[in-house]
Write a protein that holds these residues in place. Sequence first.
Motif, PDB file in Angstrom:
ATOM      1  N   ARG A   1      35.536  31.821  21.533  1.00 11.68           N
ATOM      2  CA  ARG A   1      35.547  32.919  20.570  1.00 11.68           C
ATOM      3  C   ARG A   1      35.030  32.381  19.243  1.00 11.68           C
ATOM      4  N   GLU A   2      34.119  33.103  18.675  1.00 14.19           N
ATOM      5  CA  GLU A   2      33.558  32.715  17.384  1.00 14.19           C
ATOM      6  C   GLU A   2      34.515  33.127  16.271  1.00 14.19           C
ATOM      7  N   SER A   3      34.710  32.204  15.312  1.00 15.57           N
ATOM      8  CA  SER A   3      35.498  32.565  14.139  1.00 15.57           C
ATOM      9  C   SER A   3      34.929  31.840  12.940  1.00 15.57           C
ATOM     10  N   GLY A   4      35.076  32.438  11.790  1.00 14.29           N
ATOM     11  CA  GLY A   4      34.526  31.864  10.571  1.00 14.29           C
ATOM     12  C   GLY A   4      35.405  30.786   9.982  1.00 14.29           C
ATOM     13  N   GLY A   5      36.668  30.750  10.356  1.00 11.82           N
ATOM     14  CA  GLY A   5      37.599  29.800   9.759  1.00 11.82           C
ATOM     15  C   GLY A   5      37.645  28.485  10.507  1.00 11.82           C
ATOM     16  N   ALA A   6      38.390  27.563   9.927  1.00 13.00           N
ATOM     17  CA  ALA A   6      38.591  26.272  10.558  1.00 13.00           C
ATOM     18  C   ALA A   6      39.660  26.397  11.637  1.00 13.00           C
ATOM     19  N   GLY A   7      39.686  25.427  12.516  1.00 16.16           N
ATOM     20  CA  GLY A   7      40.712  25.442  13.554  1.00 16.16           C
ATOM     21  C   GLY A   7      40.118  25.648  14.925  1.00 16.16           C
ATOM     22  N   ASN A   8      40.995  25.748  15.888  1.00 21.12           N
ATOM     23  CA  ASN A   8      40.559  25.912  17.273  1.00 21.12           C
ATOM     24  C   ASN A   8      40.073  27.323  17.538  1.00 21.12           C
ATOM     25  N   ASN A   9      38.977  27.412  18.236  1.00 19.05           N
ATOM     26  CA  ASN A   9      38.492  28.699  18.698  1.00 19.05           C
ATOM     27  C   ASN A   9      38.909  28.827  20.155  1.00 19.05           C
ATOM     28  N   PRO A  10      39.771  29.796  20.477  1.00 19.11           N
ATOM     29  CA  PRO A  10      40.251  29.911  21.857  1.00 19.11           C
ATOM     30  C   PRO A  10      39.148  30.450  22.769  1.00 19.11           C
ATOM     31  N   TYR A  11      39.343  30.213  24.064  1.00 12.71           N
ATOM     32  CA  TYR A  11      38.448  30.814  25.046  1.00 12.71           C
ATOM     33  C   TYR A  11      38.750  32.297  25.135  1.00 12.71           C
ATOM     34  N   GLU A  12      37.697  33.080  25.349  1.00 11.96           N
ATOM     35  CA  GLU A  12      37.870  34.493  25.678  1.00 11.96           C
ATOM     36  C   GLU A  12      37.262  34.697  27.056  1.00 11.96           C
ATOM     37  N   TYR A  13      37.850  35.617  27.808  1.00  7.44           N
ATOM     38  CA  TYR A  13      37.522  35.791  29.218  1.00  7.44           C
ATOM     39  C   TYR A  13      36.999  37.192  29.500  1.00  7.44           C
ATOM     40  N   ASP A  14      36.145  37.261  30.514  1.00  7.83           N
ATOM     41  CA  ASP A  14      35.635  38.531  31.022  1.00  7.83           C
ATOM     42  C   ASP A  14      35.693  38.476  32.547  1.00  7.83           C
ATOM     43  N   ALA A  15      36.045  39.588  33.173  1.00  7.90           N
ATOM     44  CA  ALA A  15      36.098  39.668  34.636  1.00  7.90           C
ATOM     45  C   ALA A  15      34.762  40.157  35.171  1.00  7.90           C
ATOM     46  N   MET A  16      34.372  39.640  36.327  1.00  5.01           N
ATOM     47  CA  MET A  16      33.119  40.087  36.948  1.00  5.01           C
ATOM     48  C   MET A  16      33.218  41.572  37.290  1.00  5.01           C
ATOM     49  N   PRO A  17      32.100  42.273  37.312  1.00  7.55           N
ATOM     50  CA  PRO A  17      32.124  43.689  37.686  1.00  7.55           C
ATOM     51  C   PRO A  17      32.665  43.880  39.104  1.00  7.55           C
ATOM     52  N   PRO A  18      33.309  45.022  39.365  1.00  7.42           N
ATOM     53  CA  PRO A  18      33.883  45.276  40.697  1.00  7.42           C
ATOM     54  C   PRO A  18      32.878  45.126  41.839  1.00  7.42           C
ATOM     55  N   ALA A  19      31.640  45.564  41.646  1.00  4.67           N
ATOM     56  CA  ALA A  19      30.644  45.448  42.718  1.00  4.67           C
ATOM     57  C   ALA A  19      30.392  43.989  43.071  1.00  4.67           C
ATOM     58  N   GLU A  20      30.357  43.115  42.067  1.00  3.26           N
ATOM     59  CA  GLU A  20      30.173  41.691  42.326  1.00  3.26           C
ATOM     60  C   GLU A  20      31.404  41.092  42.997  1.00  3.26           C
ATOM     61  N   LEU A  21      32.578  41.565  42.600  1.00  3.79           N
ATOM     62  CA  LEU A  21      33.816  41.092  43.218  1.00  3.79           C
ATOM     63  C   LEU A  21      33.810  41.405  44.707  1.00  3.79           C
ATOM     64  N   VAL A  22      33.453  42.635  45.047  1.00  4.28           N
ATOM     65  CA  VAL A  22      33.373  43.022  46.460  1.00  4.28           C
ATOM     66  C   VAL A  22      32.310  42.194  47.165  1.00  4.28           C
ATOM     67  N   GLY A  23      31.165  42.032  46.531  1.00  5.67           N
ATOM     68  CA  GLY A  23      30.092  41.253  47.127  1.00  5.67           C
ATOM     69  C   GLY A  23      30.491  39.813  47.403  1.00  5.67           C
ATOM     70  N   SER A  24      31.415  39.277  46.601  1.00  4.02           N
ATOM     71  CA  SER A  24      31.822  37.883  46.765  1.00  4.02           C
ATOM     72  C   SER A  24      32.657  37.645  48.023  1.00  4.02           C
ATOM     73  N   ILE A  25      33.209  38.702  48.622  1.00  8.02           N
ATOM     74  CA  ILE A  25      34.048  38.532  49.812  1.00  8.02           C
ATOM     75  C   ILE A  25      33.443  39.118  51.074  1.00  8.02           C
ATOM     76  N   VAL A  26      32.301  39.763  50.953  1.00  7.73           N
ATOM     77  CA  VAL A  26      31.713  40.468  52.089  1.00  7.73           C
ATOM     78  C   VAL A  26      31.455  39.550  53.281  1.00  7.73           C
ATOM     79  N   GLU A  27      30.869  38.399  53.047  1.00  8.69           N
ATOM     80  CA  GLU A  27      30.527  37.510  54.160  1.00  8.69           C
ATOM     81  C   GLU A  27      31.777  37.082  54.928  1.00  8.69           C
ATOM     82  N   GLU A  28      32.840  36.739  54.210  1.00 11.40           N
ATOM     83  CA  GLU A  28      34.090  36.328  54.860  1.00 11.40           C
ATOM     84  C   GLU A  28      34.693  37.469  55.680  1.00 11.40           C
TER      85      GLU A  28
END
Length: 158
Positions: free
Chosen positions: A90-117
């Motif tokens: 995460r971008e911030s203008g101040g000093a200190g630790n910038n935490p990670y920010e997360y995003d989930a893959m789109p549902p279509a990609e999620l389904v696609g990731s398990i299709v072969e199995e």
Amino acid sequence: MSADDSNDDGVQEDVRERLEETAEGLDARLVDLLSWILDTETRARIYVYLREHPHATSEEIADGTGLYPSTVREALAALHEEGKVTRGKRESGGAGNNPYEYDAMPPAELVGSIVEEVQEELNTVFNLDSLLGGETPNSSPVTINVSEDDTRQDDRDD
């Protein structure tokens, strides 16, 4: 049933209730399916939260879902390793630790990731008689195609 079993059932029921509250308006079958695809209800809950709140930090996810921060961090690490969530600083203008920010893959990609199995497992069931008879199955009749294209319904109507 041991006392531990009943305690585990209570914990699972509590997680299910909180997941359903987080995913308000989602059909219970969809919640169950997400839990199956993502291995646990906790991971499903985090996924739903991230779809509703992109760019969230682990602390924000813990606050928003009611999960323990350590549980969220552990699940996010696994989901990130599997490619089901992405992370960036995460971008911030101040000093200190910038935490990670997360995003989930789109549902279509999620389904696609398990299709072969899923396809392999369905073909194993389809060929059960051959497997029980000691024969090597020679067909894979189940084929799953994932597409975001709505024209596929039109093709079936012909």
